[in-house]
Structure formats: structure tokens, C-alpha cells
Design an enzyme around this catalytic site. Structure first.
Site, mmCIF file in Angstrom:
data_model
loop_
_atom_site.group_PDB
_atom_site.id
_atom_site.type_symbol
_atom_site.label_atom_id
_atom_site.label_comp_id
_atom_site.label_asym_id
_atom_site.label_seq_id
_atom_site.Cartn_x
_atom_site.Cartn_y
_atom_site.Cartn_z
ATOM 1 N N PHE A 68 15.745 -4.645 11.492
ATOM 2 C CA PHE A 68 15.346 -5.749 10.628
ATOM 3 C C PHE A 68 15.940 -5.474 9.251
ATOM 4 C CE2 PHE A 68 12.287 -7.712 7.706
ATOM 5 C CZ PHE A 68 11.933 -8.902 8.331
ATOM 6 N N GLU B 228 17.254 -4.988 -0.099
ATOM 7 C CA GLU B 228 18.523 -4.692 -0.766
ATOM 8 C C GLU B 228 18.258 -3.753 -1.942
ATOM 9 O OE1 GLU B 228 20.478 -8.328 -1.779
ATOM 10 O OE2 GLU B 228 20.517 -9.024 0.298
ATOM 11 N N GLY C 294 13.484 -5.157 -3.228
ATOM 12 C CA GLY C 294 12.568 -4.449 -2.345
ATOM 13 C C GLY C 294 11.308 -5.273 -2.200
ATOM 14 N N GLN D 116 -19.159 25.122 5.148
ATOM 15 C CA GLN D 116 -19.516 23.720 4.935
ATOM 16 C C GLN D 116 -18.411 22.940 4.196
ATOM 17 O OE1 GLN D 116 -23.005 22.664 2.486
ATOM 18 N NE2 GLN D 116 -23.783 21.622 4.309
ATOM 19 N N ILE E 264 -6.620 22.643 4.377
ATOM 20 C CA ILE E 264 -7.444 23.464 5.281
ATOM 21 C C ILE E 264 -6.628 24.632 5.837
ATOM 22 C CG2 ILE E 264 -8.545 23.453 7.576
ATOM 23 C CD1 ILE E 264 -9.586 20.619 6.883
ATOM 24 N N GLY F 150 -4.068 25.999 4.439
ATOM 25 C CA GLY F 150 -3.601 26.882 3.373
ATOM 26 C C GLY F 150 -2.108 27.158 3.457
ATOM 27 N N GLU G 69 7.575 -1.653 4.777
ATOM 28 C CA GLU G 69 7.023 -2.953 5.214
ATOM 29 C C GLU G 69 6.070 -3.509 4.152
ATOM 30 O OE1 GLU G 69 6.131 -4.143 9.150
ATOM 31 O OE2 GLU G 69 7.330 -2.532 10.013
#
Lengths: 262, 381
Positions: free
Chosen positions: B122, B126, B130, B278, B337, B339, B363
Site C-alpha cells: 500500500f 511520501e 505522512g 510484590q 523485569i 534487567g 497506519e
């Protein structure tokens, strides 16, 4: 070309439970899977059909009706028809009785140019069923096959593995071949075959549908072997560490892990 | 969460998941690093018939809708959004033909796309157009039985690899957005070239290139719809394909969440797994909540579109915005998480974080999506 593939629904070896009372393996339907070597055989059958699209690929299984869910997985691969030989009188059949029952079923189903089996099932490990079926049918057979290519409608080029060698043969049909596990990569299913499998019901055969079968030769009574004892192999000092892909930064991690056990 | 998919949709999801887990997961790192276009994976998707899930049966497809397309994109994206976008961009190129093509155009192009014999693209954006679509400069002038195209397109997904391009060009400059038309341009047409291939931050397995038109001769029967309907064609296409970007974002987020969760259960610090702390638990819980919320919005939007609703612009934009923002947040948290291990290429989450960013951009940037949504809801008052 009419091709028949024998596919056994086995108990996942990792989930196998033995009943000391009946002296048989417990068959929990949730733990069933299609025997891997049989799927390799099926893949070769489908490749023959790829070459000769007029060919028809049938599968024959023997077991309880609970096998139907696993049979759907075979249908997803693009076979033409699945047949399930299911009869309570077959329960407890050993390898020899199984070979006899399957050969009677095959005779009842008609003529096949090519019959393919996996070399052995992971839950039985006997490897004698394919040659016995061929003997009962009175056709040529060959074991330890790792490649099959159709040359023409009457001839196959096959490769047999012997120790550390590969031997090429040209073989005339009809023939029964037993295929080694992992001889090929079993194809992915196509969406249309998977949709067909959703509502597919295999053709069910009972012993009453088989011509001239001697029921004294099947089931526990007709079996020549019985299991006396089942003992899980104990591996001393066995321990296992699993390294997932990408779960280690350096190859030294694995080397260190291996060295710990030497 | 059970979304009560139909049996057929479950089958599509299962098949796409298998391909994603058994094939894509094994090549994703290499294709990302080396920028390899996933031709082999697209061939597998064609063999398994997943290329045609959203294309009508009369053109050789499965006959599904946006939901089916999204289920495939989501599962492929769990392991590599770069590969998934190569599939999704074909849908982006196919939808204008599906929505506005003549019988002949549909028969000629959709049947090839459904079978996976052709990849589509598609081409709207240009260098200077945009978010501001209406300022495109590529022109198409009618000359006998042909339109002559001149100009260039930038950042075109599947550029150079696709066989069929839906290209937007100005046919009447005086009419502004109503002077834009859409054309089907085949690879190999005289005067149609490929320019620079972009070196991207993420989705590196996909091809993003410049398209160059120098007196490119396009047969007049390749005009899509009528002259001047290009802007509408582009907008109506996006309404159907923005859920595809949402699906990609959710797939990326799901993949990152699964890796982070597994890592948190295995990684031991202070004598206990990370998942027992936690602070980590709350991050994982938030990931789960956001992914499921995004998925619920996406599937609801897909069902709305596929059931024949007439206007679904804001819903389509909303699921794209929400899911892409979730993907960015989830992948950043997954890296956090994990690291140091999350930051290096031994694990796939750093790639997922890079891949996630583009879902907020392409898009229609999320800022433009919010403009669209605001405009719709204010209009409805």
C-alpha cells in the site's frame, strides 16, 4: 495408487502408567498421541500423493473410540479416509495378535499398492508388527526405511538404513515398508484440511465387519505373550538441568553444567 | 480469557500459533539481526492457506473477515512482528481492491493474493506527506489508455518484495483531497523503480523501501474506483486494517509478557524467584490486565466490522491506539523485569520493545488517531 498407512494412537511415554492388577498400560485418552514413526510413514505417503495426485491415502488405526480425537490430527494432514478398527474383543492384543487383526482389516478394506507403517511404536518397541502384517498378507516387505520416492506408478526408490550405511533399493509394488522415526519432517496442516477435520468421523470397523477373522487369535486370549511384570527403570544419580533457548549467555554455562556430572 | 471464538477461528489461531512457535521463533533473532525478508515464512503461510483467510471464497480465499486476519497477525507477532507485518501489509494492499475493485481487478489480483502467489503493498506516504495525507505530490496524468505516474513514495512496507502495489496519486491538483486517485501498479511496469531500503529500529525482517515512478505507464483499467476517490479509498481501507496493527501490538505484548513471566519464575535473587516479589507481581498483573483489555477491544471491533456495521472509524482507531500504547508499556516493563538480560539480544524482549514502537507510528500516528476519534465523538453529539 492406493496407499494405506497404519497409525497407532499410543500413550505418551512420559505419562505412561502401568496397572499391576490387569498387567497392562493404563490408556488415559488425554495422554494419547499419534506414534511419531507412523507420522513419518504418513508423510512419505502424502509425498507419493503429491507426485501422483490421483493416489488415495487411507489410514488404519486400532483402538478404543477415544482415539478419534488424535485421528482428527491425521485428517488435518490431508488424508482421504481414516479407518478405526475398534472392538472390545481386541483389548489386550499383543503385537502378534495386533498384526493378525490389522491384516484381516486390510484384507476387508481392499487392495493396496503400498502399505506403510512406522518401524516401532514408542509404547511397545517390538518392531514386529509391520513384517507380520506383510507375511499375513503375503506381500513383500522391507524395514528401516528412511526415504521413499515414487519412480512410477509401480516402482519406488527407497533408502534403507543399515547400521552406519544407507542402501538404495528400487522396489516393485505392492509392498509394505516400515519407516524409521524422524526420517522426514511431517508437514504442517492446511487450513482447509483442518476445517474438514472439525466434523470428520473416521470409518469404524468392528470384528463383525472383517471377513474370516478367527477371534481366538486376537485379544488377551489370542495373544502369545503376556506381561508378567512392569518396572520403571531407575537411573542412579540422575539429575537434569534445562537450558531454554536464549537462557544462557555463554556456551561455558553448558560446559560447566556438563562438567559437574563428569 | 475466553473470547468465544468460532470453531473455525480457533483452528486459524491454532495453526498460526503452531507456525509462530515452531518456525518463526527459531528464525526471528537471525532475521531481525540480518534484515532477512521472510519469503520462506510467507511461502509456508501460503501452503497452509493462511494467506487467504480474509479474502472472499469466490476469489479463492477462506471467506473470513478482519477477525480472521487479526488472529493470524496476533499469533505471528508473538514471536516476530517483522515477519507478521510482511503478512499484514499484503492485507493492507489487498483491502482497497476488495472494497473498491472491479470484478476483473478482484479476480486478477485477489486470487493470487489468496493463494500466496502474490505479495501486496500500500503506497500512500511520501517524504512530505505522512500524517498530512492530502499533501501528496505524486501525480497521475491520463494519456490515452494509460495513466502516467511521476513521483515517489516513502516508507512502503513490502516495497521491492511485493508484486502488487496500490499507489495513490494526484489526478486533479485543484480539488485537494478529492483530487487523489488510487491505482494498481504491478512490479515490472515500465518506469517503476525501487529506491533506498530503510535501516529500521524494529520490524527489521520486513522490507521498507522508497518507490520511484518516472513516467510509469499504468493501464487505465488499473484505476481503483473512480478518479478522485483515492482519499476515501485510503481512509476506508485504514478503517479495516488498523485493527491489524492492534493485533500486531497485542501479539508483541503477549510475547513479551510470556517471556517476562517465565523469567520472573525462574530467576532467583535474594534466595527467591523474582515472581515472589510484590513489585514484580504488580508489573506482571498490569501487563495481563492491559493485554486482555486491548484484546477485548480489538475483538469487539473486529466483530463489529465483520457483522456489517457501516461506520467503525473511531472503534478501529481506538483499538489501534490502545493496543499500541499497551505494547510499548508492556515491552518496556518486560525489559525492566528481566534487567540486564532483558537489555541484551540473548533474549527476545529488547527486539519486542524495538518492534512495539512502530505500532504507535504507522497506519496513522497515535496522535492522528486521537484527532480522528475526537472528531467522531464530537460530531456524534
Amino acid at each position: 495408487m492406493n496407499i494405506l498407512v497404519c497409525v497407532k494412537q499410543i500413550i505418551d511415554p512420559d505419562k505412561m502408567e502401568y496397572s499391576p492388577i490387569t498387567k497392562t498400560v493404563k490408556r488415559n485418552p488425554q495422554h494419547l498421541l499419534n506414534n511419531p514413526a507412523d507420522l513419518s510413514a504418513l508423510e512419505f505417503a502424502l509425498r507419493v500423493k503429491d507426485t501422483f495426485p490421483d493416489s488415495r491415502v487411507y489410514t488404519l488405526s486400532m483402538g478404543a473410540l477415544e482415539c478419534k480425537d488424535r485421528i482428527k490430527e491425521i485428517v488435518e494432514l490431508g488424508i482421504d479416509e481414516a479407518i478405526l478398527l475398534s472392538d472390545k474383543r481386541l483389548a489386550g492384543s499383543d503385537a502378534s495378535a495386533t498384526s493378525y487383526a490389522l491384516s484381516c482389516a486390510i484384507k476387508s478394506l481392499g487392495k493396496f499398492n503400498l502399505i506403510l507403517c512406522g518401524e516401532h511404536s514408542l509404547d511397545g518397541e517390538t518392531s514386529i508388527v509391520p513384517p507380520q502384517i506383510a507375511e499375513y498378507l503375503g506381500i513383500c516387505h522391507m524395514t528401516s526405511i528412511v526415504d521413499i520416492k515414487p519412480k512410477d506408478q509401480n516402482t519406488l526408490e527407497v533408502v534403507k538404513k543399515i547400521e552406519n550405511a544407507l542402501v538404495r533399493f528400487e522396489i516393485k509394488l505392492p509392498v509394505l515398508l516400515s519407516v524409521k522415526k524422524d526420517s522426514n519432517s511431517v508437514r504442517f496442516p492446511k487450513l482447509s484440511f483442518m476445517i474438514r477435520a472439525l466434523s470428520y468421523e473416521p470409518k469404524i470397523l468392528t470384528l463383525d465387519n472383517l471377513k474370516d477373522i478367527d477371534v481366538k487369535r486376537i485379544g488377551l486370549e489370542g495373544s502369545k505373550t503376556t506381561v508378567d511384570e512392569f518396572e520403571e527403570e531407575k537411573i542412579e544419580n540422575f539429575s537434569c538441568e534445562i537450558f531454554e533457548q536464549g537462557n544462557f549467555k555463554e556456551i561455558e554455562c553448558i560446559v560447566d553444567a556438563v562438567l559437574k556430572y563428569i | 480469557m475466553d473470547y468465544f471464538l468460532s470453531e473455525e477461528q480457533k483452528v486459524i489461531k491454532r495453526l498460526a500459533k503452531r507456525i509462530s512457535d515452531e518456525v518463526i521463533s527459531k528464525v526471528a533473532g537471525k532475521y531481525d539481526k540480518e534484515g532477512i525478508f521472510p519469503r520462506d515464512i510467507l511461502n509456508l503461510l501460503a501452503y497452509t492457506e493462511l494467506t487467504g483467510v480474509y479474502i472472499p471464497k469466490e476469489y479463492g480465499g477462506f471467506g473470513g473477515g478482519v477477525m480472521e486476519m487479526c488472529l493470524v497477525v496476533e499469533e505471528l507477532s508473538r514471536n516476530c512482528a517483522g515477519i507478521a507485518v510482511s503478512y499484514a501489509a499484503t492485507a493492507l494492499g489487498a483491502y482497497p481492491i476488495m472494497l473498491y475493485g472491479t470484478q476483473e481487478q478482484k479476480k486478477k489480483y485477489l486470487t493470487k493474493i489468496a493463494k500466496g502467489e502474490a505479495i501486496a503493498a500500500f503506497a500512500l506516504t511520501e517524504a512530505d506527506a505522512g500524517s498530512d495525507v492530502s499533501s501528496i505530490k505524486t501525480v497521475a496524468e491520463k494519456d490515452g489508455d494509460f495513466y502516467i505516474l511521476n513521483g515517489s513514495k516513502h516508507w512502503i512496507t513490502n516495497g521491492g518484495e511485493a508484486d502488487i502495489y496500490v499507489v495513490f496519486a494526484v489526478t486533479d491538483k485543484s480539488k485537494g483531497p478529492r483530487g487523489i486517485s488510487a491505482f494498481i501498479v504491478e512490479k515490472g511496469y515500465e518506469g517503476f523503480y525501487f529506491g533506498k531500503k530503510e535501516d529500521k529500529m524494529g520490524i527489521r525482517a520486513s522490507s521498507t523501501t522508497e518507490l520511484v515512478f518516472e513516467n510509469c505507464k499504468v493501464p487505465k483499467e488499473n484505476l481503483l474506483g473512480r478518479e478522485g476517490t483515492g482519499f476515501i479509498i485510503a481512509m476506508k481501507t485504514f478503517d479495516r486494517t488498523r485493527p491489524g496493527v492492534a493485533a500486531m501490538a497485542i501479539g508483541i505484548a503477549q510475547g513479551a509478557y510470556e517471556h517476562a513471566l517465565k523469567y520472573a519464575k525462574e530467576r532467583v535473587q535474594f534466595g527467591q524467584p523474582l515472581s515472589s516479589f510484590q513489585a514484580i507481581q504488580h508489573m506482571l498483573a498490569d501487563m495481563y490486565i492491559n493485554i486482555e483489555a486491548a484484546r477485548a477491544l480489538l475483538y469487539s471491533t473486529c466483530r463489529m466490522i465483520d457483522s456489517g456495521a457501516k461506520d467503525y472509524t473511531k472503534e478501529s482507531s481506538a483499538c489501534k491506539v490502545f493496543a499500541s500504547d499497551v505494547a510499548m508499556k508492556v515491552t518496556i516493563d518486560a525489559v525492566q523485569i528481566m534487567g540486564g538480560n532483558g537489555y541484551v539480544k540473548d533474549y527476545p524482549v529488547e527486539k519486542m520493545m524495538r518492534d512495539a514502537k512502530v505500532t504507535q507510528i504507522f497506519e496513522g500516528a497515535n496522535q492522528i488517531q486521537r484527532n480522528i476519534i475526537a472528531s467522531e465523538i464530537v460530531k456524534e453529539l
